[in-house]
Design a protein around this motif. Structure first.
Motif, PDB file in Angstrom:
ATOM      1  N   GLY A  51       0.728  -1.221  -0.006  1.00  0.00           N
ATOM      2  CA  GLY A  51      -0.060   0.050  -0.054  1.00  0.00           C
ATOM      3  C   GLY A  51       0.797   1.435   0.009  1.00  0.00           C
ATOM      4  O   GLY A  51       0.159   2.337   0.173  1.00  0.00           O
ATOM      5  N   LYS A  52       2.175   1.156  -0.267  1.00  0.00           N
ATOM      6  CA  LYS A  52       2.962   2.186  -0.076  1.00  0.00           C
ATOM      7  C   LYS A  52       3.646   2.804  -1.604  1.00  0.00           C
ATOM      8  O   LYS A  52       3.994   1.717  -1.952  1.00  0.00           O
ATOM      9  CB  LYS A  52       4.068   1.838   0.934  1.00  0.00           C
ATOM     10  N   HIS A  53       3.670   3.978  -1.717  1.00  0.00           N
ATOM     11  CA  HIS A  53       4.458   4.213  -2.952  1.00  0.00           C
ATOM     12  C   HIS A  53       5.857   4.319  -2.622  1.00  0.00           C
ATOM     13  O   HIS A  53       6.358   4.971  -1.966  1.00  0.00           O
ATOM     14  CB  HIS A  53       3.969   5.833  -3.541  1.00  0.00           C
ATOM     15  N   HIS A  54       6.879   3.612  -3.525  1.00  0.00           N
ATOM     16  CA  HIS A  54       8.170   3.486  -3.104  1.00  0.00           C
ATOM     17  C   HIS A  54       8.936   4.511  -4.043  1.00  0.00           C
ATOM     18  O   HIS A  54       9.992   4.965  -3.915  1.00  0.00           O
ATOM     19  CB  HIS A  54       8.690   2.059  -3.343  1.00  0.00           C
ATOM     20  N   PHE A  55       8.324   4.859  -5.173  1.00  0.00           N
ATOM     21  CA  PHE A  55       8.973   5.625  -6.456  1.00  0.00           C
ATOM     22  C   PHE A  55      10.284   5.037  -6.530  1.00  0.00           C
ATOM     23  O   PHE A  55      11.378   5.867  -6.691  1.00  0.00           O
ATOM     24  CB  PHE A  55       8.924   6.881  -5.872  1.00  0.00           C
ATOM     25  N   GLY A  56      10.587   3.859  -6.795  1.00  0.00           N
ATOM     26  CA  GLY A  56      11.677   2.881  -7.314  1.00  0.00           C
ATOM     27  C   GLY A  56      12.882   2.873  -6.039  1.00  0.00           C
ATOM     28  O   GLY A  56      13.709   2.337  -6.252  1.00  0.00           O
ATOM     29  N   VAL A  57      12.496   3.323  -4.732  1.00  0.00           N
ATOM     30  CA  VAL A  57      13.478   3.357  -3.795  1.00  0.00           C
ATOM     31  C   VAL A  57      13.081   2.172  -2.838  1.00  0.00           C
ATOM     32  O   VAL A  57      12.300   2.286  -2.089  1.00  0.00           O
ATOM     33  CB  VAL A  57      13.669   4.582  -3.114  1.00  0.00           C
ATOM     34  N   PHE A  58      13.836   1.275  -2.645  1.00  0.00           N
ATOM     35  CA  PHE A  58      13.827  -0.045  -1.499  1.00  0.00           C
ATOM     36  C   PHE A  58      14.873  -0.358  -0.915  1.00  0.00           C
ATOM     37  O   PHE A  58      15.964   0.117  -1.149  1.00  0.00           O
ATOM     38  CB  PHE A  58      13.515  -1.277  -2.669  1.00  0.00           C
ATOM     39  N   SER A  59      14.569  -0.796   0.199  1.00  0.00           N
ATOM     40  CA  SER A  59      15.568  -1.183   1.376  1.00  0.00           C
ATOM     41  C   SER A  59      16.104  -2.609   0.915  1.00  0.00           C
ATOM     42  O   SER A  59      17.486  -2.841   1.480  1.00  0.00           O
ATOM     43  CB  SER A  59      15.207  -1.065   2.738  1.00  0.00           C
ATOM     44  N   ALA A 181      12.556  -3.264 -17.461  1.00  0.00           N
ATOM     45  CA  ALA A 181      12.551  -2.777 -16.127  1.00  0.00           C
ATOM     46  C   ALA A 181      14.266  -3.106 -15.451  1.00  0.00           C
ATOM     47  O   ALA A 181      14.999  -3.770 -16.127  1.00  0.00           O
ATOM     48  CB  ALA A 181      11.565  -3.024 -15.076  1.00  0.00           C
ATOM     49  N   VAL A 182      14.507  -2.044 -14.440  1.00  0.00           N
ATOM     50  CA  VAL A 182      15.868  -2.349 -14.029  1.00  0.00           C
ATOM     51  C   VAL A 182      15.781  -2.004 -12.516  1.00  0.00           C
ATOM     52  O   VAL A 182      14.953  -1.163 -11.831  1.00  0.00           O
ATOM     53  CB  VAL A 182      16.905  -1.238 -14.709  1.00  0.00           C
ATOM     54  N   VAL A 183      16.833  -2.706 -11.872  1.00  0.00           N
ATOM     55  CA  VAL A 183      17.263  -2.458 -10.389  1.00  0.00           C
ATOM     56  C   VAL A 183      18.716  -2.281 -10.177  1.00  0.00           C
ATOM     57  O   VAL A 183      19.400  -2.828 -10.626  1.00  0.00           O
ATOM     58  CB  VAL A 183      16.625  -3.828  -9.705  1.00  0.00           C
ATOM     59  N   PHE A 184      18.957  -1.047  -9.685  1.00  0.00           N
ATOM     60  CA  PHE A 184      20.277  -0.775  -9.390  1.00  0.00           C
ATOM     61  C   PHE A 184      20.944  -1.071  -8.042  1.00  0.00           C
ATOM     62  O   PHE A 184      20.271  -0.689  -7.123  1.00  0.00           O
ATOM     63  CB  PHE A 184      20.444   0.969  -9.595  1.00  0.00           C
ATOM     64  N   ASN A 185      22.005  -1.293  -8.008  1.00  0.00           N
ATOM     65  CA  ASN A 185      22.779  -1.451  -6.762  1.00  0.00           C
ATOM     66  C   ASN A 185      24.019  -0.540  -6.985  1.00  0.00           C
ATOM     67  O   ASN A 185      24.984  -1.055  -7.887  1.00  0.00           O
ATOM     68  CB  ASN A 185      23.672  -2.899  -6.639  1.00  0.00           C
ATOM     69  N   ALA A 186      23.850   0.784  -6.647  1.00  0.00           N
ATOM     70  CA  ALA A 186      24.781   1.728  -6.874  1.00  0.00           C
ATOM     71  C   ALA A 186      26.088   1.544  -6.142  1.00  0.00           C
ATOM     72  O   ALA A 186      26.176   0.688  -5.200  1.00  0.00           O
ATOM     73  CB  ALA A 186      24.182   3.223  -6.491  1.00  0.00           C
ATOM     74  N   HIS A 187      27.202   2.393  -6.314  1.00  0.00           N
ATOM     75  CA  HIS A 187      28.198   2.383  -5.564  1.00  0.00           C
ATOM     76  C   HIS A 187      27.777   2.978  -4.128  1.00  0.00           C
ATOM     77  O   HIS A 187      27.118   3.981  -4.088  1.00  0.00           O
ATOM     78  CB  HIS A 187      29.545   3.294  -6.381  1.00  0.00           C
ATOM     79  N   CYS A 216      14.294   0.846 -10.293  1.00  0.00           N
ATOM     80  CA  CYS A 216      14.381   0.855  -8.884  1.00  0.00           C
ATOM     81  C   CYS A 216      15.830   0.639  -8.247  1.00  0.00           C
ATOM     82  O   CYS A 216      16.851   0.497  -9.158  1.00  0.00           O
ATOM     83  CB  CYS A 216      13.854  -0.632  -8.496  1.00  0.00           C
ATOM     84  N   ILE A 217      15.825   1.097  -7.191  1.00  0.00           N
ATOM     85  CA  ILE A 217      17.359   1.274  -6.563  1.00  0.00           C
ATOM     86  C   ILE A 217      17.318   0.868  -5.096  1.00  0.00           C
ATOM     87  O   ILE A 217      16.221   0.936  -4.413  1.00  0.00           O
ATOM     88  CB  ILE A 217      17.907   2.715  -6.673  1.00  0.00           C
ATOM     89  N   ILE A 218      18.274   0.188  -4.650  1.00  0.00           N
ATOM     90  CA  ILE A 218      18.511  -0.017  -3.274  1.00  0.00           C
ATOM     91  C   ILE A 218      19.192   0.864  -2.391  1.00  0.00           C
ATOM     92  O   ILE A 218      20.132   1.369  -3.102  1.00  0.00           O
ATOM     93  CB  ILE A 218      19.434  -1.434  -3.099  1.00  0.00           C
ATOM     94  N   GLU A 219      18.465   1.509  -1.635  1.00  0.00           N
ATOM     95  CA  GLU A 219      18.537   2.509  -0.855  1.00  0.00           C
ATOM     96  C   GLU A 219      20.228   2.579  -0.144  1.00  0.00           C
ATOM     97  O   GLU A 219      20.751   3.652  -0.527  1.00  0.00           O
ATOM     98  CB  GLU A 219      17.578   3.167   0.170  1.00  0.00           C
ATOM     99  N   GLN A 220      20.406   1.336   0.359  1.00  0.00           N
ATOM    100  CA  GLN A 220      21.803   1.312   1.144  1.00  0.00           C
ATOM    101  C   GLN A 220      22.497   0.170   0.413  1.00  0.00           C
ATOM    102  O   GLN A 220      22.331  -0.861   0.982  1.00  0.00           O
ATOM    103  CB  GLN A 220      21.501   1.299   2.467  1.00  0.00           C
ATOM    104  N   PRO A 221      23.101   0.489  -0.709  1.00  0.00           N
ATOM    105  CA  PRO A 221      23.730  -0.665  -1.414  1.00  0.00           C
ATOM    106  C   PRO A 221      24.922  -1.313  -0.716  1.00  0.00           C
ATOM    107  O   PRO A 221      25.826  -0.808   0.005  1.00  0.00           O
ATOM    108  CB  PRO A 221      24.214  -0.194  -2.949  1.00  0.00           C
ATOM    109  N   THR A 222      24.935  -2.725  -0.660  1.00  0.00           N
ATOM    110  CA  THR A 222      25.936  -3.407  -0.056  1.00  0.00           C
ATOM    111  C   THR A 222      26.183  -4.637  -0.975  1.00  0.00           C
ATOM    112  O   THR A 222      25.798  -5.017  -1.966  1.00  0.00           O
ATOM    113  CB  THR A 222      25.361  -4.208   1.330  1.00  0.00           C
ATOM    114  N   LEU A 223      27.435  -5.364  -0.717  1.00  0.00           N
ATOM    115  CA  LEU A 223      27.580  -6.802  -1.076  1.00  0.00           C
ATOM    116  C   LEU A 223      26.527  -7.493  -1.205  1.00  0.00           C
ATOM    117  O   LEU A 223      26.206  -8.300  -2.004  1.00  0.00           O
ATOM    118  CB  LEU A 223      28.986  -7.393  -0.731  1.00  0.00           C
ATOM    119  N   GLU A 224      25.867  -7.648  -0.140  1.00  0.00           N
ATOM    120  CA  GLU A 224      24.870  -8.442   0.328  1.00  0.00           C
ATOM    121  C   GLU A 224      23.605  -8.190  -0.694  1.00  0.00           C
ATOM    122  O   GLU A 224      23.225  -9.164  -1.400  1.00  0.00           O
ATOM    123  CB  GLU A 224      24.263  -8.642   1.693  1.00  0.00           C
ATOM    124  N   SER A 225      23.200  -6.960  -0.707  1.00  0.00           N
ATOM    125  CA  SER A 225      22.370  -6.483  -1.884  1.00  0.00           C
ATOM    126  C   SER A 225      22.527  -6.856  -3.230  1.00  0.00           C
ATOM    127  O   SER A 225      21.965  -7.275  -4.104  1.00  0.00           O
ATOM    128  CB  SER A 225      21.931  -5.184  -1.618  1.00  0.00           C
TER     129      SER A 225
END
Ligand code: NAD
Length: 496
Positions: A51-59, A181-187, A216-225
């Motif tokens: 029920g929440k809008h993420h606007f592409g940003v996920f944990s 579609a795309v999901v990013f794990n940024a630096h 989409c993007i992982i808000e706090q990217p790690t090696l695990e993500s």
């Protein structure tokens, strides 16, 4: 009205309309909907699963991938016009926010130059879109066959610290133009600015097309993500842009990986062309964003009789020449050496605190004051110097004297380290050009221009910040992110 309030009101309106029997899904955009329309009518997508809008940003990666899969399915419904609209939105937003996003990227990463960060965002306008996808048709006695460039679905992408928002933006343009579609794990050191841009992209895409979470993007990217991304069932392909570590990790993941890997582009100056132009082009390319570009000139080999004249031309174009003692001091600081070993040791590691820093910072380390406006530091070194053999990504360019074209090509090949990324020659001798091209086998080979000519700036061709060198797809474009599907009609539909 703030963006949040606007979105909230749209949701309420959509819900009320839904209860009154209005359209449950957003209308499909018309094929003619090409020009930007910032004040487009509100088209509301349902909120996410919780029920929440993420606007592409996920944990976490799994939620991001699931949302991207939903968005991919909606994009399929929106057709080519929908894809085209998304790419236009990304380009328009990069142009409109270039100054601000350039600023926040520099503030976060503390590497590179603001003017060039802004240019890289404005340059998204030239990234190819849906027009790049031409099906291949065959027609014969047994009917007709069409080979189409179809999307993969969700792509897992990794972006570098050197161009965080520009790489994410051009990835989205290429990938979505191809229907993905795309999901990013940024630096991790360049993730905040990417998150800001991704959120803005998604707000606009949702507003205009009713699709949320296409990028989409992982808000706090790690090696695990990153690992979770590589393992997610929705992720069909990986696209990584970065150094040797991430390329190796992606290729070991078991998923198909498109790898835009490291480079260490050499330049050969044989003295048969204009030395002043060679110097001017070299300074422009190597000093760009403080030498953060993977295509940027990283070391130069000059034929002995032209060496002094070329050095003088570099100085004329804004370079400051260091002496041997100053180079020694700089080398000891910007490389970390194992105990007991000095400059020239092959096992030294680049000290990343100096990557992308201003020439003044390097000059201070070298123990010298330089005039304001200096573009880059230069010095004569030998061909085996660390600055020649390592991808240093900072505004210091080693210049090496060579006795022959053959020696220059051999040294350039060694410095390029088999990355097969980029190389440059300044020459009017086609046999020298041919010999260097054949020896180095680089993805990009530029004659008589700056490295940027290889990406359409001063040379013909389209740009992209993702150059798939390691895996061989070349300069990425929408076709890179497609699978080829063949559609065969037996004995019919040939019209003659
Ligand atoms: P980097 O390799 O340190 O990081 C790139 C990305 O990979 C980051 O998101 C980082 O978090 C991730 N990463 C690094 N090691 C990883 C691992 N083992 N597993 C999973 N993820 C990992 O590179 P950088 O300093 O950000 O960028 C500079 C490098 O990227 C240079 O080598 C440059 O040549 C290269 N590059 C290549 C291109 C190209 O198009 N070929 C474009 C830009 C940069």
């Amino acid at each position: 009205m703030s963006a949040v309030n606007e979105a909230l009101i749209r949701d309420v309106v959509a819900e009320v309309l839904g209860r009154l029997g209005g359209p449950a899904t957003p209308p499909k955009p018309s094929p003619a909907a090409a020009p930007p329309a910032p004040a487009a009518p509100a088209v509301s997508a349902p909120a996410g699963r919780n029920g929440k809008h993420h606007f592409g940003v996920f944990s976490d990666a799994d939620s991001a991938c699931a949302a991207a899969q939903d968005a991919f399915e909606q994009l399929s419904e929106a057709g080519v016009a929908g894809r085209s609209r998304v790419t236009e939105i990304i380009k328009t937003l990069c142009e409109a926010n270039a100054a601000e996003w350039g600023r926040i990227e520099l503030e976060e990463t503390k590497i590179g130059r603001l003017d060039h960060k802004i240019e890289k965002l404005k340059g998204q306008r030239g990234i190819p879109g849906v027009e790049f996808l031409h099906p291949y048709g065959l027609s014969g006695d047994h009917g007709i066959t069409l080979e189409e460039y179809a999307p993969f679905g969700v792509i897992g992408a990794v972006t570098p610290s050197t161009h965080s928002i520009p790489t994410a933006a051009c990835n989205i343009i290429s990938m979505v133009a191809a229907g993905n579609a795309v999901v990013f794990n940024a630096h991790p050191s360049a993730a905040k600015c990417a998150v800001t841009a991704i959120r803005v992209f998604n707000e606009a895409i949702r507003r205009e097309l009713g699709i949320e979470n296409l990028a989409c993007i992982i808000e706090q990217p790690t090696l695990e993500s990153f690992n979770a991304l590589t393992k997610n069932e929705h992720v069909k392909v990986l696209c990584v842009t970065g150094g040797p570590g991430v390329v190796k990790a992606a290729m070991a993941s078991g998923k198909r990986a498109i790898c835009a890997g490291p480079g260490n582009p050499p330049v050969l100056v044989d003295g048969t062309s204009c030395l002043d132009n060679a110097a001017k082009c070299t300074v422009f390319g190597a000093a760009y964003d403080n030498n953060l570009l993977c295509i940027g000139e990283k070391e130069v080999f000059v034929l002995e009789p032209f060496f002094d004249k070329f050095m003088a031309a570099l100085e004329k174009h804004g370079c400051f020449r260091l002496n041997a003692a100053q180079v020694e001091r700089l080398t000891k600081e910007v490389f970390t050496f194992p105990p007991g070993q000095g400059a020239g040791c092959g096992h030294a590691v680049l000290n990343r605190n100096f990557v992308g820093k201003d020439p003044e910072v390097l000059a201070r380390v070298a123990g010298v004051n330089i005039p304001p406006g200096t573009q880059m530091l230069i010095a004569e070194t030998d061909a085996d110097h660390l600055f020649v053999l390592e991808e240093q990504m900072m505004p210091f360019l080693p210049i090496v004297r060579v006795k022959s074209v053959q020696e220059g090509i051999a040294a350039a090949k060694k410095a390029e380290r088999g990355y097969k990324h980029s190389a440059i020659i300044h020459s009017h001798d086609v046999s020298h050009m041919t010999a260097m091209g054949k020896a180095l086998e680089t993805t990009i080979f530029i004659k008589n221009g700056s490295c940027l000519a290889g990406l359409g700036s001063g040379g013909e061709g389209y740009p992209n910040f993702c150059i798939a060198t390691t895996t061989g797809e070349g300069i990425c474009n929408p076709r890179t992110f497609t699978r080829v599907r063949r559609c065969v009609m037996v004995d019919k539909l040939r019209i003659f």
